[in-house]
Design a protein around this motif. Structure first.
Motif, mmCIF file in Angstrom:
data_model
loop_
_atom_site.group_PDB
_atom_site.id
_atom_site.type_symbol
_atom_site.label_atom_id
_atom_site.label_comp_id
_atom_site.label_asym_id
_atom_site.label_seq_id
_atom_site.Cartn_x
_atom_site.Cartn_y
_atom_site.Cartn_z
ATOM 1 N N LYS A 439 0.829 -1.200 0.000
ATOM 2 C CA LYS A 439 0.000 0.000 0.000
ATOM 3 C C LYS A 439 0.870 1.258 0.000
ATOM 4 C CE LYS A 439 -3.708 2.280 2.586
ATOM 5 N NZ LYS A 439 -4.600 2.229 3.764
ATOM 6 N N ASN A 440 0.583 2.179 -0.938
ATOM 7 C CA ASN A 440 1.370 3.412 -1.026
ATOM 8 C C ASN A 440 0.488 4.646 -1.214
ATOM 9 O OD1 ASN A 440 0.699 2.858 -3.711
ATOM 10 N ND2 ASN A 440 2.756 2.057 -4.171
ATOM 11 N N PHE A 441 -0.795 4.521 -0.922
ATOM 12 C CA PHE A 441 -1.716 5.666 -0.898
ATOM 13 C C PHE A 441 -2.977 5.251 -0.146
ATOM 14 C CE2 PHE A 441 -2.531 3.389 -4.876
ATOM 15 C CZ PHE A 441 -3.897 3.148 -4.809
ATOM 16 N N ASN A 442 -3.735 6.233 0.270
ATOM 17 C CA ASN A 442 -5.028 5.992 0.904
ATOM 18 C C ASN A 442 -6.135 6.299 -0.096
ATOM 19 O OD1 ASN A 442 -3.922 5.525 3.627
ATOM 20 N ND2 ASN A 442 -3.445 7.724 3.585
ATOM 21 N N THR A 443 -7.213 5.556 -0.034
ATOM 22 C CA THR A 443 -8.329 5.823 -0.943
ATOM 23 C C THR A 443 -9.597 5.173 -0.426
ATOM 24 O OG1 THR A 443 -9.074 5.720 -3.250
ATOM 25 C CG2 THR A 443 -7.947 3.779 -2.385
ATOM 26 N N THR A 444 -10.711 5.735 -0.827
ATOM 27 C CA THR A 444 -12.012 5.137 -0.533
ATOM 28 C C THR A 444 -12.607 4.486 -1.772
ATOM 29 O OG1 THR A 444 -13.102 7.260 -0.980
ATOM 30 C CG2 THR A 444 -12.481 6.794 1.313
ATOM 31 N N LEU A 445 -11.831 4.456 -2.857
ATOM 32 C CA LEU A 445 -12.314 3.840 -4.093
ATOM 33 C C LEU A 445 -12.546 2.345 -3.887
ATOM 34 C CD1 LEU A 445 -9.930 5.501 -6.723
ATOM 35 C CD2 LEU A 445 -12.310 6.107 -6.230
ATOM 36 N N GLU A 446 -13.613 1.861 -4.479
ATOM 37 C CA GLU A 446 -13.919 0.433 -4.406
ATOM 38 C C GLU A 446 -13.422 -0.240 -5.684
ATOM 39 O OE1 GLU A 446 -18.028 -0.156 -3.609
ATOM 40 O OE2 GLU A 446 -17.973 0.873 -1.667
ATOM 41 N N LEU A 447 -12.267 -0.878 -5.579
ATOM 42 C CA LEU A 447 -11.657 -1.568 -6.708
ATOM 43 C C LEU A 447 -11.487 -3.036 -6.364
ATOM 44 C CD1 LEU A 447 -8.820 1.006 -7.538
ATOM 45 C CD2 LEU A 447 -11.011 0.771 -8.724
ATOM 46 N N SER A 448 -11.376 -3.873 -7.390
ATOM 47 C CA SER A 448 -11.106 -5.286 -7.156
ATOM 48 C C SER A 448 -9.709 -5.433 -6.562
ATOM 49 C CB SER A 448 -11.204 -6.073 -8.464
ATOM 50 O OG SER A 448 -10.136 -5.712 -9.342
ATOM 51 N N ASP A 449 -9.443 -6.567 -5.936
ATOM 52 C CA ASP A 449 -8.129 -6.799 -5.337
ATOM 53 C C ASP A 449 -7.021 -6.710 -6.385
ATOM 54 O OD1 ASP A 449 -9.318 -7.136 -2.889
ATOM 55 O OD2 ASP A 449 -9.291 -9.329 -2.941
ATOM 56 N N ASP A 450 -7.267 -7.297 -7.561
ATOM 57 C CA ASP A 450 -6.256 -7.256 -8.624
ATOM 58 C C ASP A 450 -6.013 -5.828 -9.100
ATOM 59 O OD1 ASP A 450 -5.871 -9.946 -8.502
ATOM 60 O OD2 ASP A 450 -6.918 -10.424 -10.375
ATOM 61 N N SER A 451 -7.084 -5.059 -9.230
ATOM 62 C CA SER A 451 -6.933 -3.680 -9.696
ATOM 63 C C SER A 451 -6.198 -2.836 -8.665
ATOM 64 C CB SER A 451 -8.301 -3.069 -10.005
ATOM 65 O OG SER A 451 -8.859 -3.656 -11.166
ATOM 66 N N MET A 452 -6.490 -3.053 -7.394
ATOM 67 C CA MET A 452 -5.790 -2.293 -6.361
ATOM 68 C C MET A 452 -4.305 -2.642 -6.354
ATOM 69 S SD MET A 452 -6.417 0.095 -4.187
ATOM 70 C CE MET A 452 -8.148 0.021 -3.700
ATOM 71 N N ASP A 453 -4.000 -3.932 -6.520
ATOM 72 C CA ASP A 453 -2.596 -4.337 -6.582
ATOM 73 C C ASP A 453 -1.906 -3.714 -7.788
ATOM 74 O OD1 ASP A 453 -0.423 -6.455 -5.661
ATOM 75 O OD2 ASP A 453 -0.572 -6.612 -7.837
ATOM 76 N N ALA A 454 -2.581 -3.719 -8.947
ATOM 77 C CA ALA A 454 -2.003 -3.121 -10.156
ATOM 78 C C ALA A 454 -1.744 -1.631 -9.945
ATOM 79 C CB ALA A 454 -2.929 -3.336 -11.346
ATOM 80 N N LEU A 455 -2.664 -0.952 -9.286
ATOM 81 C CA LEU A 455 -2.505 0.484 -9.053
ATOM 82 C C LEU A 455 -1.362 0.756 -8.083
ATOM 83 C CD1 LEU A 455 -3.639 3.164 -9.922
ATOM 84 C CD2 LEU A 455 -5.363 2.995 -8.108
ATOM 85 N N TYR A 456 -1.243 -0.051 -7.025
ATOM 86 C CA TYR A 456 -0.109 0.090 -6.103
ATOM 87 C C TYR A 456 1.216 -0.052 -6.854
ATOM 88 C CZ TYR A 456 -3.158 -0.358 -1.950
ATOM 89 O OH TYR A 456 -4.101 -0.174 -0.977
ATOM 90 N N ASN A 457 1.278 -1.023 -7.759
ATOM 91 C CA ASN A 457 2.519 -1.272 -8.486
ATOM 92 C C ASN A 457 2.815 -0.169 -9.493
ATOM 93 O OD1 ASN A 457 3.934 -4.070 -7.959
ATOM 94 N ND2 ASN A 457 1.742 -4.430 -7.706
ATOM 95 N N TYR A 458 1.788 0.352 -10.133
ATOM 96 C CA TYR A 458 2.006 1.472 -11.059
ATOM 97 C C TYR A 458 2.531 2.695 -10.301
ATOM 98 C CZ TYR A 458 1.109 5.205 -14.419
ATOM 99 O OH TYR A 458 1.241 6.289 -15.251
ATOM 100 N N VAL A 459 1.937 2.974 -9.142
ATOM 101 C CA VAL A 459 2.405 4.090 -8.314
ATOM 102 C C VAL A 459 3.864 3.868 -7.900
ATOM 103 C CG1 VAL A 459 2.149 5.220 -6.064
ATOM 104 C CG2 VAL A 459 0.125 4.750 -7.473
#
Length: 614
Positions: A439-459
């Motif tokens: 985890k490298n940001f806070n958010t209230t967005l409701e994303l799938s587990d895979d999408s959240m992981d992809a976003l963490y990695n892109y960040v």
């Protein structure tokens, strides 16, 4: 008695298989084709209810158009092989593999699987090592299961032997019918246009989703030829007249700054979305935002989503809109000999140049195309430290250090202005598990587990990009000679739809809605020594098509009057800053269909003339 048989009540051997005749085989073929057609629609990403609605609106014509080629291929193979199981199996295997490829491409880069994507096999193999291993395991298991089921069915289901004449007649009849159907219904632009589309009729993904993958795939194959633009003969006369009467201006090399142009892989400002809170973490856009505040900034409308780097490069270097040449796998396929492009334009102005990419030189055929466009040298992966990688690619740190070392090597030993171009690679997708980021940001967005992981990695990757960007600015800020540094994104990162929908709003404006996933930022930074050298009359563009950007750079450098096409592209940009496949955004912000605009028609013809020299 043999081992393959058992004795029945009267001592007769009991068969272990079922024998089917011609009529039963035809019924099985019809049923199998129906099931496969249903699966084609089921495998498309999206809502089944939405597909049912658009099928109903089209009175199930689209279902039939997907069903027809499947049933005809099954029958052709049946009459050739005299084996209904093998025919259904081979057709089903090909149909499902292609449908799955289409689903994957839409999910990863919002672009359907097109016939010419098959030509990219070598390129896809070159990056396959970075794909999620679980995906390959699941796919391999699925293929193995399919093959096992097919083998079992082949063992237990047999066909009665057909007569030779029946097989010949059946093969010829079904093959002829397939040829007729392919040349009429499956190639009809009028029929394709009449069928309703859920979404944007100019968007290929929406068309595929609404009309079915098999039908759309075949239709695209049948209609993806590159044709001369309408009115080309008359426009060619005007083009050649403009060329013959053009008197080029000789630029002064002593008034030109050094230019460093960086295509930052999948660079985007979507991480500035307020839904992503970096409190307690490092903001991955901190240095970029500070740089943008003191630079010329804007947005490029690029031709693709989540991929297609070469098309963006082609647009910028040549001034030609790759959207107008969709009949090739990627626009660099159009370049097989020397073509006038930004490196060559700058070389004529006195620039020496170099291109860098810490990836394979053969990818997109860059090793040849760059030479044809006027680059004198091309540094590829082989000339980098291949042990210094992150996320399977050469690191951003090493990439930026090489930009600095090549710049220093040239400038400290040459008096001529220098043009350096680099395509970065570290933050190339896919992003699921790429850096094993947490985890490298806070958010209230409701994303799938895979999408959240992809976003963490892109960040996580963007943190590297942002840090090295600042290192590059610090280096250039300490130089006395005039420098212009230009950074732009080639396309959005390849994410699943839920990330795009969460981070990129869906506006009511037609233009913004249609191009929301094609919007990439650019930044033009100048050190103090270069500010007085740039053309002060060139406006800061808020948005432009990527095919205008190279000519815009020439205008910014004061290099007008060197090439009639470049000057015309700049004139066109001022009137129509964005041109897509069949629409344009004019200078007043109106988004409209291209109808009889003579200046756009001339541009289309001039594009064709530049590519084919005829």
């Amino acid at each position: 008695m043999t081992k393959s048989k058992r004795l029945g009540k009267l001592g007769a051997p009991r068969k272990r298989f079922v024998t089917v005749g011609l009529l039963a085989s035809l019924c099985l073929a019809a049923a199998a084709a129906f099931v496969l057609t249903v699966l084609v629609f089921v495998l498309q990403p999206g809502s089944i209810i939405e597909y049912w609605d658009i099928l109903w609106q089209n009175r199930f014509v689209t279902f039939f158009l997907n069903y027809l080629p499947i049933i005809l291929v099954v029958l052709i193979l049946y009459f050739i092989t005299n084996n209904i199981v093998l025919s259904c199996g081979l057709t089903g295997f090909a149909t499902l593999i292609l449908s799955y490829a289409n689903r994957t491409m839409i999910n990863m880069r919002q672009d359907p699987f097109k016939p010419y994507d098959i030509m990219l096999g070598a390129e896809f193999a070159g990056i396959s090592r970075s794909m999620d291993k679980s995906l390959f395991i699941a796919l391999t298991a699925g293929i193995a299961g399919f093959v096992l089921l097919l083998a079992v069915c082949l063992y237990f289901i047999r066909n009665k032997q057909m007569g030779v004449y029946t097989r010949i007649f059946g093969t010829l009849a079904t093959a002829t019918l397939l040829i007729v159907v392919n040349g009429t219904a499956l190639s009809s632009k009028k029929l394709y246009a009449l069928l309703r589309t859920s979404g944007n009729v100019y968007n290929m993904t929406d068309n595929y989703q609404s009309k079915g993958f098999i039908y759309s795939f075949i239709y695209t194959f049948n209609t993806s030829s590159i044709e001369r633009p309408a009115g080309y003969a008359n426009n060619k006369l005007e083009i050649e007249s403009r060329i013959s009467s053009f008197a080029p201006v000789e630029p002064r090399a002593d008034t030109l700054p050094n230019v460093v142009l960086i295509l930052s892989e999948a660079f985007s400002d979507i991480l500035n979305n307020p839904a992503l809170d970096y409190t307690g973490y490092t903001d991955p856009m901190k240095n970029y935002n500070r740089l943008a505040a003191e630079s010329l900034t804007g947005s490029l409308i690029v031709p693709n989503v989540g991929g297609g780097t070469a098309d963006t490069e082609f647009d910028i270097f040549t001034g030609i809109n790759s959207r107008h040449f969709r009949g090739v796998a990627y626009a660099y396929n159009l370049i097989a000999k020397q073509i006038d492009a930004l490196p060559l334009w700058l070389a004529r102005a006195g620039y020496e140049n170099i291109s860098l990419h810490p990836g394979f030189g053969w990818f997109y055929n860059r090793q040849n195309v760059y030479k044809y466009m006027g680059f004198s040298d091309f540094i590829t992966q082989e000339q980098y430290d291949k042990s210094d990688t992150r996320g399977m690619y050469i690191t951003e740190r090493q990439t930026i250090e090489r930009i600095i070392s090549e710049y220093t090597r040239h400038v400290d030993t040459n008096d001529s202005p220098f043009f350096e171009f680099c395509v970065t690679i570290q933050n190339h997708g896919p992003y699921l598990g790429k850096y094993n980021a947490t985890k490298n940001f806070n958010t209230t967005l409701e994303l799938s587990d895979d999408s959240m992981d992809a976003l963490y990695n892109y960040v996580d990757g963007m943190l590297d990009v942002d840090r090295e960007l600042q290192n590059l600015v610090d280096f250039f800020s300490g130089r006395a000679e005039p420098i212009v540094m230009i950074i732009f994104g080639d396309h959005l990162p390849s994410f699943a739809n839920d990330i795009y929908d969460a981070l990129i709003e869906k506006p009511d404006n037609d233009f913004a809605a249609e191009t929301r996933l094609n919007n990439c930022p650019y930044v033009i930074w100048r050190n103090d020594a270069s500010r007085l050298l740039l053309n002060p009359s060139v406006p800061q563009e808020e948005v432009m098509s990527s095919n205008f950007f190279g000519a815009y750079i020439m205008q910014l450098l004061g290099l007008e009057g060197m090439d009639p096409f470049v000057d015309y592209v700049n004139e066109l940009r001022e009137k129509y800053p964005v041109i897509t496949e069949g629409r344009y955004l004019d200078a007043n912000g109106e988004y409209a269909d291209v109808t009889d605009e003579a200046d756009i028609d001339l541009y289309r013809s001039w594009e064709y003339y530049r590519v084919f020299n005829q």
